[in-house]
Design a protein around this motif. Sequence first.
Motif, mmCIF file in Angstrom:
data_model
loop_
_atom_site.group_PDB
_atom_site.id
_atom_site.type_symbol
_atom_site.label_atom_id
_atom_site.label_comp_id
_atom_site.label_asym_id
_atom_site.label_seq_id
_atom_site.Cartn_x
_atom_site.Cartn_y
_atom_site.Cartn_z
ATOM 1 N N PRO A 175 61.167 5.554 56.097
ATOM 2 C CA PRO A 175 60.364 6.257 55.083
ATOM 3 C C PRO A 175 59.407 7.292 55.661
ATOM 4 C CG PRO A 175 59.657 3.957 55.326
ATOM 5 C CD PRO A 175 60.950 4.098 56.061
ATOM 6 N N ASP A 176 59.092 7.216 56.944
ATOM 7 C CA ASP A 176 58.211 8.208 57.564
ATOM 8 C C ASP A 176 58.951 9.469 58.017
ATOM 9 O OD1 ASP A 176 56.114 6.491 57.210
ATOM 10 O OD2 ASP A 176 56.036 5.795 59.277
ATOM 11 N N SER A 177 60.268 9.512 57.836
ATOM 12 C CA SER A 177 61.029 10.699 58.233
ATOM 13 C C SER A 177 60.570 11.913 57.429
ATOM 14 C CB SER A 177 62.524 10.473 57.986
ATOM 15 O OG SER A 177 63.010 9.377 58.731
ATOM 16 N N PRO A 178 60.570 13.105 58.039
ATOM 17 C CA PRO A 178 60.196 14.308 57.291
ATOM 18 C C PRO A 178 61.047 14.442 56.028
ATOM 19 C CG PRO A 178 60.388 14.800 59.623
ATOM 20 C CD PRO A 178 60.904 13.407 59.445
ATOM 21 N N PRO A 179 60.442 14.692 54.872
ATOM 22 C CA PRO A 179 61.184 14.753 53.616
ATOM 23 C C PRO A 179 61.865 16.108 53.417
ATOM 24 C CG PRO A 179 58.862 15.054 53.188
ATOM 25 C CD PRO A 179 58.983 14.826 54.668
ATOM 26 N N ASN A 180 63.049 16.268 53.979
ATOM 27 C CA ASN A 180 63.771 17.523 53.846
ATOM 28 C C ASN A 180 65.228 17.241 53.488
ATOM 29 O OD1 ASN A 180 65.095 16.825 56.325
ATOM 30 N ND2 ASN A 180 63.388 17.715 57.454
ATOM 31 N N MET A 181 66.020 18.288 53.354
ATOM 32 C CA MET A 181 67.403 18.087 52.905
ATOM 33 C C MET A 181 68.242 17.324 53.933
ATOM 34 S SD MET A 181 69.399 21.744 53.264
ATOM 35 C CE MET A 181 68.295 22.675 52.205
ATOM 36 N N LEU A 182 67.878 17.400 55.219
ATOM 37 C CA LEU A 182 68.657 16.691 56.229
ATOM 38 C C LEU A 182 68.407 15.185 56.149
ATOM 39 C CD1 LEU A 182 68.376 19.050 59.321
ATOM 40 C CD2 LEU A 182 69.982 19.091 57.416
ATOM 41 N N ALA A 239 70.929 31.944 58.477
ATOM 42 C CA ALA A 239 70.545 31.819 57.070
ATOM 43 C C ALA A 239 70.418 30.354 56.668
ATOM 44 C CB ALA A 239 71.583 32.515 56.189
ATOM 45 N N ALA A 240 71.340 29.519 57.150
ATOM 46 C CA ALA A 240 71.297 28.096 56.815
ATOM 47 C C ALA A 240 70.061 27.431 57.407
ATOM 48 C CB ALA A 240 72.564 27.410 57.308
ATOM 49 N N VAL A 241 69.739 27.761 58.659
ATOM 50 C CA VAL A 241 68.563 27.181 59.308
ATOM 51 C C VAL A 241 67.294 27.596 58.559
ATOM 52 C CG1 VAL A 241 67.141 27.273 61.390
ATOM 53 C CG2 VAL A 241 69.624 26.947 61.577
ATOM 54 N N ALA A 242 67.203 28.873 58.191
ATOM 55 C CA ALA A 242 66.025 29.348 57.450
ATOM 56 C C ALA A 242 65.903 28.632 56.109
ATOM 57 C CB ALA A 242 66.118 30.857 57.243
ATOM 58 N N LEU A 243 67.025 28.409 55.446
ATOM 59 C CA LEU A 243 67.015 27.721 54.165
ATOM 60 C C LEU A 243 66.498 26.295 54.329
ATOM 61 C CD1 LEU A 243 67.811 27.678 51.151
ATOM 62 C CD2 LEU A 243 70.102 26.941 51.872
ATOM 63 N N ALA A 244 67.003 25.588 55.347
ATOM 64 C CA ALA A 244 66.581 24.200 55.564
ATOM 65 C C ALA A 244 65.103 24.124 55.946
ATOM 66 C CB ALA A 244 67.436 23.560 56.651
ATOM 67 N N ARG A 245 64.657 25.064 56.774
ATOM 68 C CA ARG A 245 63.260 25.039 57.196
ATOM 69 C C ARG A 245 62.296 25.462 56.094
ATOM 70 N NH1 ARG A 245 64.135 27.825 63.181
ATOM 71 N NH2 ARG A 245 64.935 25.945 64.230
ATOM 72 N N SER A 246 62.813 26.097 55.041
ATOM 73 C CA SER A 246 61.957 26.548 53.945
ATOM 74 C C SER A 246 61.421 25.381 53.120
ATOM 75 C CB SER A 246 62.745 27.485 53.024
ATOM 76 O OG SER A 246 63.703 26.758 52.253
ATOM 77 N N GLY A 247 62.025 24.216 53.284
ATOM 78 C CA GLY A 247 61.594 23.050 52.516
ATOM 79 C C GLY A 247 62.351 22.863 51.227
ATOM 80 N N ARG A 248 63.197 23.805 50.866
ATOM 81 C CA ARG A 248 63.987 23.652 49.641
ATOM 82 C C ARG A 248 65.022 22.549 49.845
ATOM 83 N NH1 ARG A 248 66.424 29.363 48.396
ATOM 84 N NH2 ARG A 248 67.331 28.178 46.658
ATOM 85 N N LYS A 249 65.223 21.719 48.831
ATOM 86 C CA LYS A 249 66.204 20.650 48.949
ATOM 87 C C LYS A 249 66.864 20.317 47.611
ATOM 88 C CE LYS A 249 62.417 17.250 48.894
ATOM 89 N NZ LYS A 249 61.846 16.075 49.574
ATOM 90 N N GLY A 250 66.856 21.304 46.716
ATOM 91 C CA GLY A 250 67.549 21.128 45.448
ATOM 92 C C GLY A 250 69.057 21.173 45.632
ATOM 93 N N ALA A 282 74.642 24.962 49.692
ATOM 94 C CA ALA A 282 74.758 26.104 50.593
ATOM 95 C C ALA A 282 74.653 25.664 52.049
ATOM 96 C CB ALA A 282 73.678 27.138 50.263
ATOM 97 N N PHE A 283 73.659 24.847 52.362
ATOM 98 C CA PHE A 283 73.468 24.428 53.756
ATOM 99 C C PHE A 283 74.662 23.608 54.246
ATOM 100 C CE2 PHE A 283 72.230 21.510 57.070
ATOM 101 C CZ PHE A 283 71.599 22.338 57.961
#
Length: 318
Positions: free
Chosen positions: A120-127, A276-287, A293-294
């Motif tokens: 649960p402490d993992s960074p909350p991102n799409m990965l 582009a994929a890396v920038a998208l993931a780092r942006s915090g978007r995860k919809g 796309a990623f």
Amino acid sequence: MTRFSIVIPTYQRREVVLRTVAALDRQGERDFEVIVVVDGSTDGSAEALRRLAVSFPLRVIEQENRGRAAACNAGAAVAAGELLLTLDDDMEADPAMLAEHDRSHREGADVVLGDMPVHPDSPPNMLSWGVGDWARRRCERLSAPGVEIRLDDLLTGQFSISRAAYDAVGGFDAEFTREGLFGGEDIDFGHRLRKAGFSIVFNPAAVSYQYYDVDPASYLRRAREAGRADRELLGKHPELAADMGASPSFKTRRSRWPLTPFVYAPAWLSAPLRGAAVALARSGRKGPSARRAFFAIRTLEYLRGVRLAGRSLRARGQ
């Protein structure tokens, strides 16, 4: 004789591996030793581990960066336990983990696979979302009565094996993760165990929580190397073609958007698509759209790895 030898391979993740090792002090089962193999790290991991105050025997081995498989084999070579348990350096063990592995072995298993939910402490991102969703679905499927353990289930991030079974198949094939490459060694090892007739079970109560904090660029590199590993796996075991073709985890489906136009994209497009994929993931978007796309780009990198490995194998006449 020691009951368990826990082998933890690690590379350049000092704080993560310290957390993983310290958590093992909470195990209810106390008859174990820990062997951490520092695989060429330059971040002070070995020194920090040797200073760590724990109540169990802890041994730290250092080697040049030879990859995960070689690190696991190096740990196994000096292990004193009846049972070997490989644990990735980002896995925080539940206090009952070892006791549950022990129970399954006493019930007759040669090999035990555990549950690996995201911490649960993992960074909350799409990965972390993707890995967590995969872990949840894997546990639900493998917990069903009478389910067959598939080839892609044979992962060794939290995995125990009798010493006799490990020795019988010769351990991990270090060629898959040579020079620090990613992937292939666990599927190859699991396939050889399955082929030799050893009993493999899944125990959902044997839990370790994966602290998933992988940079998107590293994630895409791993995807490409996983494609390379799968192609080499088929080169070594041609009989796996049907298994890999039928398994959802090995399929490389060509989704409608945005993957289809780029499945056979020229090599020069790879870098900008990755960027582009890396920038998208780092942006915090995860919809859903961002994830589609990623992960489409992830599949492209996997396919790229398959193609590059195929060319290399053909050039070598394999």
